[in-house]
Design a protein around this motif. Structure first.
Motif, PDB file in Angstrom:
ATOM      1  N   LEU A 336     -69.480  99.346  -9.124  1.00  0.00           N
ATOM      2  CA  LEU A 336     -68.476 100.330  -8.721  1.00  0.00           C
ATOM      3  C   LEU A 336     -67.290 100.345  -9.673  1.00  0.00           C
ATOM      4  O   LEU A 336     -66.806 101.415 -10.073  1.00  0.00           O
ATOM      5  N   LEU A 337     -66.811  99.169 -10.028  1.00  0.00           N
ATOM      6  CA  LEU A 337     -65.652  99.093 -10.918  1.00  0.00           C
ATOM      7  C   LEU A 337     -65.991  99.643 -12.304  1.00  0.00           C
ATOM      8  O   LEU A 337     -65.155 100.287 -12.947  1.00  0.00           O
ATOM      9  N   ARG A 338     -67.210  99.415 -12.742  1.00  0.00           N
ATOM     10  CA  ARG A 338     -67.610  99.821 -14.094  1.00  0.00           C
ATOM     11  C   ARG A 338     -67.973 101.306 -14.178  1.00  0.00           C
ATOM     12  O   ARG A 338     -67.583 102.001 -15.122  1.00  0.00           O
ATOM     13  N   GLU A 339     -68.703 101.821 -13.183  1.00  0.00           N
ATOM     14  CA  GLU A 339     -69.294 103.156 -13.292  1.00  0.00           C
ATOM     15  C   GLU A 339     -68.576 104.232 -12.485  1.00  0.00           C
ATOM     16  O   GLU A 339     -68.637 105.408 -12.841  1.00  0.00           O
ATOM     17  N   ILE A 340     -67.914 103.857 -11.387  1.00  0.00           N
ATOM     18  CA  ILE A 340     -67.326 104.857 -10.503  1.00  0.00           C
ATOM     19  C   ILE A 340     -65.803 104.834 -10.606  1.00  0.00           C
ATOM     20  O   ILE A 340     -65.167 105.877 -10.740  1.00  0.00           O
ATOM     21  N   GLY A 341     -65.203 103.672 -10.496  1.00  0.00           N
ATOM     22  CA  GLY A 341     -63.772 103.535 -10.740  1.00  0.00           C
ATOM     23  C   GLY A 341     -62.866 103.906  -9.588  1.00  0.00           C
ATOM     24  O   GLY A 341     -61.649 104.018  -9.765  1.00  0.00           O
ATOM     25  N   ILE A 342     -63.409 104.109  -8.388  1.00  0.00           N
ATOM     26  CA  ILE A 342     -62.576 104.442  -7.237  1.00  0.00           C
ATOM     27  C   ILE A 342     -61.970 103.175  -6.649  1.00  0.00           C
ATOM     28  O   ILE A 342     -62.669 102.195  -6.406  1.00  0.00           O
ATOM     29  N   LEU A 343     -60.672 103.201  -6.414  1.00  0.00           N
ATOM     30  CA  LEU A 343     -59.948 102.110  -5.763  1.00  0.00           C
ATOM     31  C   LEU A 343     -58.894 102.718  -4.843  1.00  0.00           C
ATOM     32  O   LEU A 343     -58.380 103.813  -5.148  1.00  0.00           O
ATOM     33  N   PRO A 344     -58.542 102.036  -3.750  1.00  0.00           N
ATOM     34  CA  PRO A 344     -59.128 100.811  -3.205  1.00  0.00           C
ATOM     35  C   PRO A 344     -60.535 101.051  -2.640  1.00  0.00           C
ATOM     36  O   PRO A 344     -60.984 102.187  -2.506  1.00  0.00           O
ATOM     37  N   ILE A 345     -61.194  99.944  -2.269  1.00  0.00           N
ATOM     38  CA  ILE A 345     -62.512  99.976  -1.652  1.00  0.00           C
ATOM     39  C   ILE A 345     -62.423  99.188  -0.342  1.00  0.00           C
ATOM     40  O   ILE A 345     -61.953  98.043  -0.335  1.00  0.00           O
ATOM     41  N   TRP A 346     -62.843  99.820   0.750  1.00  0.00           N
ATOM     42  CA  TRP A 346     -62.877  99.098   2.018  1.00  0.00           C
ATOM     43  C   TRP A 346     -64.112  98.227   2.079  1.00  0.00           C
ATOM     44  O   TRP A 346     -65.211  98.644   1.667  1.00  0.00           O
ATOM     45  N   ILE A 347     -63.962  97.021   2.594  1.00  0.00           N
ATOM     46  CA  ILE A 347     -65.048  96.053   2.706  1.00  0.00           C
ATOM     47  C   ILE A 347     -65.172  95.653   4.174  1.00  0.00           C
ATOM     48  O   ILE A 347     -64.192  95.234   4.794  1.00  0.00           O
TER      49      ILE A 347
END
Length: 451
Positions: A336-347
């Motif tokens: 996700l961090l490498r290819e999509i780049g959306i932040l924040p992410i709910w876990i």
């Protein structure tokens, strides 16, 4: 029978009479006539025979000793929570947004921070009455003659029938919730500790990834007393507190709806986190109900898409929730961090079902721990990509890692991929038994082809 049960029986009889009289009026597929929706996919709908179930919006019975609640399918969780809290209870799993209906959460997939113990909303189902598209109502339990529909109903998205009445497990509550915010600076340690807290005594566990070196686990427990109380219903923003407050206290009601005020953090896209805009909007508009209306207006008119093109940018909406086996969670986060780049992410950690409770269309491994990743935003690029490019990347990675994706938003699976991921051979057997005339759309047509 109680007055509530009698009223429910009367509503049901009137509905069936209406369906019977309208059977021959149209050959169009049956669809739910609903004023609001928590689906996040644009639809290209043809003609449908709309069924109005809006009268089925009542809490019918609450059994404090038995630990269950009977509720009609179009009841919102906002209403259900309000009534159960008066009795010192809450539904075992309460999805994050007030407008989600109980039937919608059962036919789709509902999750929250109790899922590490209790699974998804459908894992808390004890029984349900399903209205079939042919006008028959079936009582479904885990061990009666319609157990195949009981276990096949979750993730069917209104393609097998509609839940008129559901019985759900409840939990006893205390007046307040104490939340500890545990910060980490490495994904490996974050996920190791997340798994450890799921084995502990916390009543609630979830988390947020703010960046590659900034993650927070939120561990929460019911308490009888609170030295202070925070309020995130207006001026203050809940997700920002995760980095500012090591410990926090909320009323149980405010904790349950802590994400609704700012739609997690997506209210930033409406500039609603700016203090001036926040005051202009007022407390009454700071909620998922208002944001959803704005989102639908924008989807209809394409304002943000037009503004992006004016700036020379190309956009793709990536609004997804996926469940990944705990062991593969660090790999998926890296993707996700490498290819999509959306932040924040709910876990949100999720416990798989009991071995004797396999749900046909959402097949999580029994007694296994998964991690739900929720990421909701628009990806912008300087060049045009094929439609669905980033969503397809997500789908392929989810399948590669042995996970599964919720179907409330855009999907781009091929028929073969979809059949593999969601057990379509079992679904076709359900369809043949409970909708043999094809009065409702199929799952692939509705969730991928957006019919």
């Amino acid at each position: 029978m109680t007055p509530e049960a009698l009223a429910h029986a009367r509503r049901r009889a009137e509905l069936l009479a209406t369906m019977q009289s309208g059977k021959a009026s149209s050959g169009a597929p049956l669809g739910l006539g609903k004023r609001s929706s928590n689906l996040f996919r644009d639809r290209h709908e043809g003609a449908k025979r709309r069924l109005d179930l809006s009268a089925f919006c009542h809490v019918l019975d609450i059994d404090t000793a038995g630990g269950w609640v009977d509720v009609e399918g179009l009841t919102s969780y906002e209403e259900l929570v309000a009534q159960t809290l008066r009795r010192g209870l809450m539904p075992a799993v309460v999805p994050q947004l007030k407008t989600i209906t109980v039937g919608g959460a059962a036919a789709g997939v509902g999750i929250e921070a109790t899922a590490h113990q209790h699974g998804l909303v459908h894992d808390t189902l004890l029984e349900l009455d399903v209205l079939l598209p042919g006008g028959e109502v079936l009582h479904c339990t885990p061990d009666n003659e319609h157990r195949d529909l009981f276990f096949g109903f979750p993730n069917s998205y209104g393609t097998l029938g509609y839940a008129l009445r559901l019985r759900l497990r409840t939990l006893p509550v205390k007046p307040y919730v104490k939340v500890e915010h545990l910060q980490f600076n490495a994904p490996g340690a974050f996920f190791i500790n997340l798994a450890a807290h799921c084995q502990g005594h916390a009543d609630f566990v979830d988390g947020v990834v703010f960046g590659p070196q900034q993650q927070v686990i939120n561990r929460a427990c019911f308490v009888d007393a609170a030295p202070w109380l925070s309020d995130y219903r207006f001026e203050h923003i809940y997700y920002r507190s995760l980095l500012d407050k090591p410990v926090d206290y909320l009323t149980v009601q405010d904790y349950i709806w802590r994400w609704d005020t700012d739609w997690f953090w997506c209210s930033k896209n409406l500039y609603a986190q700016h203090p001036l805009v926040r005051r202009l909007l007022g407390r009454a508009r700071l909620n998922s109900r208002f944001y959803t209306r704005v989102m639908r207006w924008n989807a209809r008119w394409g304002l943000t898409r037009r503004l992006a093109r004016w700036r020379g940018r190309f956009t793709e909406s990536v609004v997804q929730d996926v469940d990944i086996p705990m062991a593969a969670a660090p790999d998926f986060l890296a993707f996700l961090l490498r290819e999509i780049g959306i932040l924040p992410i709910w876990i949100c950690p999720v416990r798989g079902p009991a071995p004797n409770a396999r749900f046909t269309l959402f097949p999580l491994a029994p007694d296994s721990l998964y991690v739900n990743f929720g990421f909701w935003d628009v990806v912008e690029t300087a060049h045009a990509c094929e439609p669905g490019h980033f969503n397809r990347l997500v789908e392929r990675e989810v399948m590669r890692l042995g996970g599964i994706k919720s179907l409330y938003s855009d999907s781009y699976f091929t028929p073969q991929e979809f059949a593999q991921a969601y057990g379509l051979s079992h679904y076709q057997a359900l369809k043949a038994r409970y909708d043999p005339s094809g009065r409702m759309l199929g799952l692939y047509e509705k969730c991928v082809l957006r019919a």
